[in-house]
Scaffold this active site. Structure first.
Site, mmCIF file in Angstrom:
data_model
loop_
_atom_site.group_PDB
_atom_site.id
_atom_site.type_symbol
_atom_site.label_atom_id
_atom_site.label_comp_id
_atom_site.label_asym_id
_atom_site.label_seq_id
_atom_site.Cartn_x
_atom_site.Cartn_y
_atom_site.Cartn_z
ATOM 1 N N HIS A 102 35.986 47.596 36.124
ATOM 2 C CA HIS A 102 36.964 46.645 36.661
ATOM 3 C C HIS A 102 36.918 46.737 38.179
ATOM 4 C CE1 HIS A 102 40.379 44.177 37.292
ATOM 5 N NE2 HIS A 102 40.866 44.287 36.070
ATOM 6 N N HIS B 176 40.836 42.080 41.373
ATOM 7 C CA HIS B 176 42.302 42.021 41.428
ATOM 8 C C HIS B 176 42.981 43.155 42.178
ATOM 9 C CE1 HIS B 176 41.677 38.714 38.803
ATOM 10 N NE2 HIS B 176 41.296 39.462 37.799
ATOM 11 N N TYR C 3 42.076 46.251 42.420
ATOM 12 C CA TYR C 3 41.808 47.599 41.944
ATOM 13 C C TYR C 3 40.891 48.287 42.951
ATOM 14 C CZ TYR C 3 44.115 46.763 37.491
ATOM 15 O OH TYR C 3 45.045 46.517 36.526
#
Length: 154
Positions: free
Chosen positions: A31, A34, A36
């Protein structure tokens, strides 16, 4: 984060991937979207570092590429490795689709098999153009450059 702490993070990603393999996972996803951690290193809106992990595009994607390579060394060769990215920050001076295409090329070389294109969520002042299929142009750009066949999540 110091360079040693960054190395520990890369090791932690690899250890988590190793545990996922033992647990029977059939696909691994990084991931990197967003806001992160990996996304924060990649976008110039969040990354204000002046060392080998900041400044230039190559430096800002360094942690992501190190993470990909570390994960790839601990998962089976046949296991697909996916990476979700924020293809654009939707804010002036931020990460762009052009950056995403260049990242995808380097990520593929490092061992990523699939890119999931999303966008935004790094800064509050983003100006997202919400409408049906608004993520599709990002995936199309990655696909048109013949880097990947992206998966669209919306």
């Amino acid at each position: 984060m110091t360079s040693d702490e960054i190395a520990d993070i890369v090791d932690a990603f690899a250890a988590a991937a190793r545990r996922a393999v033992v647990a029977g996972f059939k696909l691994m996803e990084i991931h990197a979207a967003h806001g992160y951690l990996l996304n924060e290193f990649m976008t110039p809106l969040a990354n204000q570092r002046s060392d080998q992990y900041g400044g230039s595009f190559e430096n800002r994607i360094r942690l992501t590429l190190e993470t990909i390579r570390a994960i790839r060394t601990v998962i089976p060769a046949e296991m697909p490795l996916s990476m979700k990215i924020s293809a654009a920050d939707w804010a002036a001076g931020g990460w762009t689709i052009e950056d995403s295409v260049l990242l995808a090329i380097e990520a593929k070389k490092a061992g990523v098999d699939l890119i999931v294109c999303s966008s935004g969520s790094v800064v509050a002042h983003q100006k997202v153009e919400f409408k049906p299929s608004f993520q599709v142009p990002f995936a199309e750009q990655v696909k048109c450059r013949q880097v990947f066949r992206p998966v669209l999540l919306g």
